[in-house]
Design a protein around this motif. Structure first.
Motif, PDB file in Angstrom:
ATOM      1  N   GLU A 204     -38.949  52.587   9.497  1.00 39.91           N
ATOM      2  CA  GLU A 204     -40.063  52.341  10.013  1.00 39.91           C
ATOM      3  C   GLU A 204     -40.876  51.240   9.861  1.00 39.91           C
ATOM      4  O   GLU A 204     -41.506  50.368  10.489  1.00 39.91           O
ATOM      5  CB  GLU A 204     -41.026  53.574   9.778  1.00 39.91           C
ATOM      6  CG  GLU A 204     -42.213  53.619  10.786  1.00 39.91           C
ATOM      7  CD  GLU A 204     -42.030  53.464  12.139  1.00 39.91           C
ATOM      8  OE1 GLU A 204     -42.690  53.045  12.985  1.00 39.91           O
ATOM      9  OE2 GLU A 204     -41.128  54.045  12.675  1.00 39.91           O
ATOM     10  N   THR A 205     -40.601  50.667   8.451  1.00 41.79           N
ATOM     11  CA  THR A 205     -41.211  49.660   7.902  1.00 41.79           C
ATOM     12  C   THR A 205     -40.413  48.244   8.602  1.00 41.79           C
ATOM     13  O   THR A 205     -41.011  47.352   8.974  1.00 41.79           O
ATOM     14  CB  THR A 205     -40.906  49.434   6.401  1.00 41.79           C
ATOM     15  OG1 THR A 205     -41.649  50.669   5.964  1.00 41.79           O
ATOM     16  CG2 THR A 205     -41.373  48.318   5.893  1.00 41.79           C
TER      17      THR A 205
ATOM     18  N   GLY B  22     -28.216  62.476   5.201  1.00 42.09           N
ATOM     19  CA  GLY B  22     -28.938  61.017   5.537  1.00 42.09           C
ATOM     20  C   GLY B  22     -28.142  60.232   6.451  1.00 42.09           C
ATOM     21  O   GLY B  22     -26.998  60.256   6.101  1.00 42.09           O
TER      22      GLY B  22
ATOM     23  N   ASP C 184     -37.518  52.049   4.492  1.00 42.19           N
ATOM     24  CA  ASP C 184     -37.303  52.824   5.435  1.00 42.19           C
ATOM     25  C   ASP C 184     -37.341  52.210   6.926  1.00 42.19           C
ATOM     26  O   ASP C 184     -37.835  51.157   6.882  1.00 42.19           O
ATOM     27  CB  ASP C 184     -38.387  53.868   5.222  1.00 42.19           C
ATOM     28  CG  ASP C 184     -39.688  53.454   5.866  1.00 42.19           C
ATOM     29  OD1 ASP C 184     -40.226  52.916   6.424  1.00 42.19           O
ATOM     30  OD2 ASP C 184     -40.695  54.162   4.744  1.00 42.19           O
TER      31      ASP C 184
ATOM     32  N   CYS D   5     -30.205  54.950  11.721  1.00 46.12           N
ATOM     33  CA  CYS D   5     -30.486  55.049  10.080  1.00 46.12           C
ATOM     34  C   CYS D   5     -31.887  55.363   9.705  1.00 46.12           C
ATOM     35  O   CYS D   5     -32.824  55.048  10.610  1.00 46.12           O
ATOM     36  CB  CYS D   5     -30.094  53.610   9.444  1.00 46.12           C
ATOM     37  SG  CYS D   5     -28.431  53.358   9.601  1.00 46.12           S
ATOM     38  N   ASP D   6     -31.978  56.129   8.528  1.00 50.03           N
ATOM     39  CA  ASP D   6     -33.404  56.466   8.028  1.00 50.03           C
ATOM     40  C   ASP D   6     -33.957  55.515   7.287  1.00 50.03           C
ATOM     41  O   ASP D   6     -35.176  55.114   7.034  1.00 50.03           O
ATOM     42  CB  ASP D   6     -33.172  57.894   7.450  1.00 50.03           C
ATOM     43  CG  ASP D   6     -32.722  58.897   8.412  1.00 50.03           C
ATOM     44  OD1 ASP D   6     -32.891  59.066   9.490  1.00 50.03           O
ATOM     45  OD2 ASP D   6     -31.671  59.450   7.767  1.00 50.03           O
ATOM     46  N   GLU D   7     -33.015  54.990   6.499  1.00 48.97           N
ATOM     47  CA  GLU D   7     -33.555  53.950   5.329  1.00 48.97           C
ATOM     48  C   GLU D   7     -32.403  52.792   5.401  1.00 48.97           C
ATOM     49  O   GLU D   7     -31.050  53.217   5.655  1.00 48.97           O
ATOM     50  CB  GLU D   7     -33.430  54.677   3.977  1.00 48.97           C
ATOM     51  CG  GLU D   7     -34.056  53.686   2.684  1.00 48.97           C
ATOM     52  CD  GLU D   7     -34.099  54.803   1.504  1.00 48.97           C
ATOM     53  OE1 GLU D   7     -34.945  54.267   0.804  1.00 48.97           O
ATOM     54  OE2 GLU D   7     -33.281  55.712   1.467  1.00 48.97           O
TER      55      GLU D   7
ATOM     56  N   PHE E  67     -27.992  56.044   5.940  1.00 48.85           N
ATOM     57  CA  PHE E  67     -28.459  54.758   5.174  1.00 48.85           C
ATOM     58  C   PHE E  67     -27.620  53.488   5.555  1.00 48.85           C
ATOM     59  O   PHE E  67     -26.448  53.698   5.633  1.00 48.85           O
ATOM     60  CB  PHE E  67     -27.932  55.032   3.594  1.00 48.85           C
ATOM     61  CG  PHE E  67     -28.682  54.072   2.763  1.00 48.85           C
ATOM     62  CD1 PHE E  67     -29.792  54.543   2.196  1.00 48.85           C
ATOM     63  CD2 PHE E  67     -28.075  52.919   2.547  1.00 48.85           C
ATOM     64  CE1 PHE E  67     -30.230  53.508   1.329  1.00 48.85           C
ATOM     65  CE2 PHE E  67     -28.810  51.907   1.807  1.00 48.85           C
ATOM     66  CZ  PHE E  67     -30.049  52.190   0.969  1.00 48.85           C
TER      67      PHE E  67
END
Length: 264
Positions: free
Chosen positions: A238-239, A46, A236, A220-222, A48
């Motif tokens: 996307e938010t 991932g 995340d 990043c993913d999160e 982060f």
């Protein structure tokens, strides 16, 4: 089988697990808690992001994980194994760090060859020449840069060398401390794309510190948002792109970020 069980089966193992991390500076009545009860978990493979204003404590978290800061408490586990404040030499083969200023992080009197080959010799790798040449190719420089010195390189080229150095010991986790903020805008995207490509190719785990929300949106993913040493929100990416944070500080950070475009 229920879908929740499928999700559990498909979930990646945790590469880095930080729980209730506190980091202190100073002694006695001057002791200051710079990081306060920070907890994050990053899945293997991932990416982060830790974001926040300067002085929010995000780089200090990386320095505690890397071993550069030792006055901390809480728990830090890497690939399921708790780590202590005193790190074994082998730890360098698991986690490496890329710093903000590529010129300051490279020894001015050491050739690129020495910078890249020295860790290999210390850790008793074989085929050193081949490994150094391949690393230079992997970061987009080529073998002609091998015997140059940092002052002979541009800022972007120096950061490519710093990335190559971090990759020499084949780590699982890379800590990236504002890796593009000291570079010209014209080369920032090149370095970010290079880092993204390397992560995919080597299946690395990234923890990225930045104040630039466009960078985390790309990388990043999160993300975790830090303020005054504390995490105020985890979400995340996307938010974040949809500008739907829960915490007021995060909303202010999004609004204050010049050049950030949620749809980017």
């Amino acid at each position: 089988m229920p879908s929740s069980d499928n999700a559990t089966l498909n979930k990646s193992p945790i590469a880095l697990d930080i729980q209730n991390l506190n980091v202190y500076f100073g002694e006695g009545h001057e002791k200051f808690r710079a990081v306060k009860d920070v907890s994050i978990s990053v899945e293997a493979g991932g990416s982060f992001g830790l974001v926040g204003e300067s002085g929010s404590g995000k780089s200090t978290v990386l320095r505690a994980v890397s071993g550069l800061v030792t006055n901390w408490d809480g728990t830090v586990a890497v690939n399921g194994e708790p780590i202590s404040k005193k790190r074994e030499m082998s730890y360098c083969r698991t986690i490496q760090m890329v710093f903000q200023d590529p010129y300051a992080s490279l020894h001015p009197r050491h050739s690129i060859d020495r910078t890249l080959s020295e860790p290999l010799r210390l850790h008793k790798f074989d085929n050193i020449d081949d490994r150094v040449n391949q690393a230079l190719i992997d970061v987009g420089l080529g073998t002609s840069f091998r015997f140059r010195y940092p002052h002979q390189l541009s800022g972007g080229q120096r950061q490519r060398v710093a990335i190559a150095r971090a990759l020499m010991l084949e780590p699982d986790i890379m800590l990236l401390d504002e890796p593009t903020s000291a570079l010209d805008v014209s080369v920032q995207a090149e370095i970010l794309n290079l880092l993204s490509d390397i992560r995919k190719k080597r299946q690395l785990t990234y923890i990225l510190v930045t104040h630039d929300l466009a960078v985390v949106a790309h990388m990043c993913d999160e993300i975790a948002v830090m303020s005054h040493g504390e995490i105020v929100e985890v979400m995340d990416v996307e938010t974040m792109r949809q500008s739907k944070p829960q915490h007021e500080y995060t909303r202010e950070l999004l609004e204050a970020s010049e050049g950030y475009q949620p749809e980017a």
